[in-house]
Design a protein around this motif. Structure first.
Motif, short mmCIF file in Angstrom:
data_model
loop_
_atom_site.label_atom_id
_atom_site.label_comp_id
_atom_site.label_asym_id
_atom_site.label_seq_id
_atom_site.Cartn_x
_atom_site.Cartn_y
_atom_site.Cartn_z
N ARG A 220 -76.84 109.82 -22.88
CA ARG A 220 -76.97 111.16 -23.58
C ARG A 220 -76.41 111.36 -25.10
NH1 ARG A 220 -75.63 112.26 -18.29
NH2 ARG A 220 -73.36 112.51 -18.73
N ASN A 221 -76.72 112.00 -25.83
CA ASN A 221 -76.46 112.19 -27.20
C ASN A 221 -75.12 112.90 -27.50
OD1 ASN A 221 -78.65 110.80 -28.60
ND2 ASN A 221 -80.04 112.57 -28.06
N ASP A 222 -74.25 112.54 -28.57
CA ASP A 222 -73.18 113.19 -28.92
C ASP A 222 -73.25 114.67 -29.10
OD1 ASP A 222 -70.43 112.70 -29.74
OD2 ASP A 222 -71.16 113.48 -31.66
N LEU A 223 -72.45 115.42 -28.43
CA LEU A 223 -72.33 116.81 -28.43
C LEU A 223 -72.09 117.12 -29.85
CD1 LEU A 223 -72.58 119.37 -27.07
CD2 LEU A 223 -70.46 119.42 -26.35
N GLY A 224 -71.30 116.66 -30.47
CA GLY A 224 -70.99 117.08 -31.80
C GLY A 224 -72.06 116.91 -32.69
N LEU A 225 -72.84 115.75 -32.53
CA LEU A 225 -74.11 115.64 -33.15
C LEU A 225 -75.10 116.67 -33.15
CD1 LEU A 225 -76.04 114.12 -35.53
CD2 LEU A 225 -76.32 112.57 -33.83
N VAL A 226 -75.07 117.10 -31.93
CA VAL A 226 -76.18 117.87 -31.32
C VAL A 226 -75.92 119.35 -32.13
CG1 VAL A 226 -76.86 119.12 -29.37
CG2 VAL A 226 -76.83 116.64 -29.36
N SER A 236 -79.60 129.53 -32.06
CA SER A 236 -78.73 129.36 -30.89
C SER A 236 -78.83 128.21 -30.25
CB SER A 236 -78.91 130.89 -30.09
OG SER A 236 -78.05 130.57 -29.16
N HIS A 237 -77.83 127.75 -29.68
CA HIS A 237 -77.81 126.67 -28.76
C HIS A 237 -78.60 126.85 -27.49
CE1 HIS A 237 -74.29 128.30 -27.25
NE2 HIS A 237 -74.45 127.67 -25.85
N THR A 238 -78.75 128.17 -27.26
CA THR A 238 -79.30 128.76 -25.92
C THR A 238 -80.95 128.93 -25.89
OG1 THR A 238 -78.67 130.99 -26.24
CG2 THR A 238 -77.29 129.52 -24.88
N LEU A 246 -81.86 124.55 -25.82
CA LEU A 246 -82.22 123.59 -26.96
C LEU A 246 -81.11 122.58 -26.94
CD1 LEU A 246 -83.34 122.77 -29.72
CD2 LEU A 246 -82.01 124.61 -30.87
N ARG A 247 -79.75 122.90 -26.62
CA ARG A 247 -78.90 122.07 -26.60
C ARG A 247 -78.89 121.02 -25.61
NH1 ARG A 247 -72.69 124.25 -25.60
NH2 ARG A 247 -72.53 124.21 -27.90
N ASP A 248 -79.43 121.34 -24.27
CA ASP A 248 -79.80 120.45 -23.17
C ASP A 248 -80.82 119.49 -23.88
OD1 ASP A 248 -77.54 121.71 -21.84
OD2 ASP A 248 -78.83 122.57 -20.48
N VAL A 249 -81.76 120.23 -24.35
CA VAL A 249 -83.07 119.14 -24.92
C VAL A 249 -82.45 118.23 -25.83
CG1 VAL A 249 -85.21 119.14 -25.87
CG2 VAL A 249 -84.77 120.92 -24.26
N LEU A 250 -81.62 118.44 -26.84
CA LEU A 250 -81.11 117.67 -27.71
C LEU A 250 -80.29 116.62 -27.22
CD1 LEU A 250 -80.59 120.12 -30.60
CD2 LEU A 250 -82.43 118.19 -30.59
N ALA A 313 -91.15 123.47 -32.66
CA ALA A 313 -91.99 122.55 -33.39
C ALA A 313 -90.92 121.33 -33.74
CB ALA A 313 -92.68 123.18 -34.95
N PHE A 314 -89.84 121.55 -34.16
CA PHE A 314 -88.92 120.41 -34.42
C PHE A 314 -88.83 119.64 -33.21
CE2 PHE A 314 -84.51 119.19 -34.19
CZ PHE A 314 -84.31 118.56 -35.23
N ILE A 315 -88.70 119.96 -31.90
CA ILE A 315 -88.52 119.25 -30.85
C ILE A 315 -89.72 118.35 -30.70
CG2 ILE A 315 -88.22 119.19 -28.23
CD1 ILE A 315 -85.62 119.83 -29.76
N GLU A 316 -90.96 118.84 -30.81
CA GLU A 316 -92.19 118.33 -30.51
C GLU A 316 -92.37 117.26 -31.14
OE1 GLU A 316 -95.14 121.38 -30.84
OE2 GLU A 316 -94.91 122.11 -28.84
N ALA A 317 -91.76 117.23 -32.58
CA ALA A 317 -91.76 116.20 -33.57
C ALA A 317 -91.11 115.04 -33.45
CB ALA A 317 -91.60 116.75 -35.26
#
Length: 537
Positions: A220-226, A236-238, A246-250, A313-317
Motif C-alpha cells: 500500500r502507498n504511504d499515507l503521508g504522500l496520499v 476531501s479524502h472522503t 478517494l484516500r482508500d483508492v490512492l 478523471a485524475f484516478i482514471e489517468a
C-alpha cells in the motif's frame, strides 16, 4: 440412380481467426476428424484459433538475440527488425523473465499477440518505455480483424484479469492472504544501507513453494504522500470514486510513481498555453524541461500546480498499483508454513522531497506484526536447484542477491543433499553489511557450505567486488565447472551480472585453455544446458 448430397461443410474455425483460407480449411478438416460428426460441434473462438496456430508459419526461427537485460531498447528492437509481431513485442520487454507480469517475456508477448492478454502495462521493470513500445506495436495488431478493440497502454485502472486466475496464491490475479510476522534489521550501526529480514506465516492459506520461486507482495502507498496528493487536488479524502473513498483508492489501487502518459494528457486537456505545450510534449515521451525522469504523480501535480483536475478523471489517468516480487530467502522443506524475504529499503531525495520505495518501505515500517496482506507465489522461470542433489553449485549473490542462495543452502541442509556448495557474497563493509554472518559461518563449520568467498567494496581504498574474488580463485572455479557444477547469479542485472559473466568467461579462457571466442561459447552453452542460471533485476 440415387444422387448423394455431399457431406455438410464443418466450420469449426471461424473466419475471424487469424489464418489463411488454406490453413482454415486444413484445420476444419483436422478437427472434424477428431469429433463424431453426429455430435454438436462448437466453433473455436478467434483467440482459441490463434492459440492453436501461435507461431505456425510465421517464419520465426525461435532465436532471441535481444534477450539481454543490459541491452538498450533501441538495440533490442533493431535486432528484432523483420521478425513477426509477437517476437518484436518480446524484444520490447525488459528481458528479465522476472514473472511480475505473470508470464515470462516470451509468453507475455505471445499472449498479447494472440489477444488473450489485453493489458500492455504489466512489465514492471520495463516501465513506461516498454508500455509505450507495446502500444505502438499493438497498433499493427489492431489493423487485423479482432473481436475486441485495442487497449491503451495507460488504460490501467480497470484491472480485471484477462486470463483465468488459476489456483489461489499462484498468480497475481488470484492472491491469498498471509500474515506478516516480523522484521529484523540485517545491517549494523554505521552501515549506509537498510536491509531487513522479513518473515511471513503461510499456514492459513496452506501455500507452499520451492526454492528459486519469488514472492509477490501487494503493498500500500504511504499515507503521508496520499494526503499530500489529496491536498494538491483540493478535495476531501472522503470524495467518492466509484463507491470507494478517494484516500482508500490512492492507498490501495493506483501507482503514484512514475507519472503515466495519460496523466500528462489529462493535464494538457485542462490547461492552456505553455503549460499545455509542456504537458503534450511529456505525453509524447519528450522531455521539455529535462525533468521527465523525476516526475512521479506528486511531482507532476506540483509542476502543474495551477491545474486541479477532477478527482475521478485524475484516478482514471493513473496506472494500477502493481505487486512487487522478491526472491524468497527460505526453504519450505526447512520451515514449512513460513516464508522469508531479504529486502533493501529504498529511500532517496530528489530536490527537497524524500521519495520512498513503495513495497520496501511498506515492509520496513508501515505494516505491523499480525497484519494481513495479499500475496502470491510466482513460480521461477529457469532458476532452481539441480534435479540431482549431488551436483555441486556455485552461488554468486552480493547484497540482497544472497536471498535465493540462503534458501538453497537451507533446502540442501533439510534434504541432506550431498552436493558441494560454494557461495560468493559481497557488500560494502564487512563489519556492518555481512548478512546472515552467524548462519553462514555455522554452515561452513558444519561442512554444508564447502566454500565461502567474500568481497567488500568499502573496506579499503580500492573497491573489490565478487567478480574480483572470482578471478582470484579462478583455478578452483574452473575445477568445479569441469566437475559439472551449476552456476547461479542473483542481483543487479545492469552491472554485477554482466561483470560476473565476463569474469567467468575470462576464467574459462585462462584455466580451461580456450580462446576468447571459445570461452564465450562455453559459457553460452552452460546457459543452454541450464548450468548457468540468473535471477537478476
Amino acid at each position: 440412380m440415387t444422387r448423394q448430397s455431399p457431406p455438410p461443410r464443418i466450420e469449426i474455425v471461424p473466419e475471424t481467426a487469424p489464418f489463411t483460407s488454406e490453413q482454415r480449411d486444413w484445420l476444419n478438416g483436422f478437427f472434424a476428424g477428431l469429433v463424431a460428426l453426429d455430435n454438436p460441434v462448437t466453433p473455436l473462438t478467434a483467440e482459441q484459433g490463434a492459440a492453436v496456430m501461435q507461431g505456425v508459419g510465421d517464419g520465426d526461427d525461435g532465436e532471441a538475440p535481444w534477450h539481454d537485460q543490459t541491452m538498450p531498447m533501441a538495440d533490442r528492437m533493431k535486432l528484432a527488425e523483420g521478425r513477426p509481431l509477437r517476437r518484436r513485442m518480446m524484444a520490447a520487454m525488459a528481458q528479465q523473465d522476472c514473472g511480475q507480469c505473470g508470464y515470462n517475456c516470451s509468453d507475455y508477448s505471445d499472449a498479447i499477440a494472440s489477444r488473450s492478454e489485453a493489458r500492455l502495462n504489466l512489465c514492471v521493470p520495463g516501465g513506461k518505455e516498454t508500455a509505450r513500445m507495446l502500444k505502438t506495436l499493438y497498433e499493427e495488431l489492431d489493423k487485423t480483424p479482432a473481436p475486441a478493440a485495442a487497449p491503451s497502454a495507460g488504460a490501467a485502472v480497470d484491472t480485471a484479469p484477462a486470463k483465468p486466475a488459476g489456483e489461489p496464491g499462484r498468480s497475481r490475479d488470484n492472491p491469498v492472504e498471509a500474515v506478516f510476522l516480523s522484521r529484523q534489521l540485517l545491517n549494523k550501526q554505521a552501515s549506509e544501507k537498510e536491509t531487513w529480514h522479513i518473515e511471513f506465516d503461510l499456514s492459513g492459506p496452506g501455500l507452499d513453494y520451492v526454492v528459486g520461486d519469488s514472492f509477490g507482495i501487494f503493498a500500500r502507498n504511504d499515507l503521508g504522500l496520499v494526503d499530500q496528493i489529496i491536498a494538491m487536488l483540493g478535495v476531501s479524502h472522503t470524495t467518492d470514486i466509484n463507491g470507494k473513498p478517494l484516500r482508500d483508492v490512492l492507498l490501495e489501487d493506483v501507482s503514484l510513481s512514475p507519472a503515466p502518459d495519460k496523466l500528462f494528457e489529462l493535464m494538457s486537456f485542462v490547461t492552456g498555453g505553455a503549460l499545455r505545450e509542456k504537458a503534450t510534449a511529456l505525453a509524447r515521451g519528450e522531455d521539455p524541461d529535462g525533468d521527465a525522469a523525476n516526475l512521479d504523480v506528486m511531482a507532476t501535480l506540483q509542476k502543474f500546480a495551477s491545474v486541479r483536475p477532477h478527482p475521478e478523471a485524475f484516478i482514471e489517468a493513473l496506472e494500477p498499483l502493481q505487486p512487487r516480487l522478491y526472491s524468497i530467502s527460505s526453504s519450505h522443506n526447512a520451515t514449512p508454513g513460513r516464508l522469508s524475504l531479504t529486502v533493501d529499503t529504498v529511500r532517496y531525495v530528489i530536490g527537497k522531497r524524500k521519495r520512498l520505495g513503495v513495497a520496501s518501505t511498506f515492509l520496513a515500517e508501515r505494516i505491523k506484526p499480525g497484519d494481513r496482506l495479499k500475496v502470491y507465489v510466482q513460480k521461477a522461470h529457469g532458476f532452481g536447484l539441480p534435479a540431482d542433489p549431488a551436483v555441486p553449485i556455485i552461488m554468486i549473490g552480493p547484497g540482497t542477491g544472497i536471498a535465493p542462495f540462503r534458501a538453497f543452502l537451507h533446502d540442501r541442509q533439510a534434504t541432506e543433499a550431498p552436493g558441494r556448495n560454494w557461495l560468493f557474497f559481497g557488500h560494502q563493509r564487512s563489519d556492518c553489511d555481512f548478512f546472515y554472518a552467524d548462519e553462514l559461518n555455522a554452515m561452513k563449520s558444519s561442512g554444508l557450505l564447502t566454500r565461502l568467498s567474500l568481497a567488500w567494496s568499502r573496506d579499503t581504498g580500492e573497491k573489490f567486488y565478487v567478480q574480483d574474488r572470482m578471478r582470484q580463485v579462478g583455478r578452483e572455479v574452473w575445477s568445479w565447472l569441469a566437475e559439472g557444477a551449476h552456476v547461479y547469479v542473483c542481483g543487479d542485472a545492469k552491472r554485477m551480472a554482466k561483470d560476473v559473466e565476463r569474469a567467468l568467461v575470462d576464467i574459462t579462457s585462462e584455466f580451461g585453455v580456450r580462446s576468447p571466442d571459445e570461452a564465450v561459447a562455453f559459457v553460452a552453452d552452460l546457459k543452454k544446458k541450464g548450468r548457468y542460471q540468473q535471477d537478476v533485476y
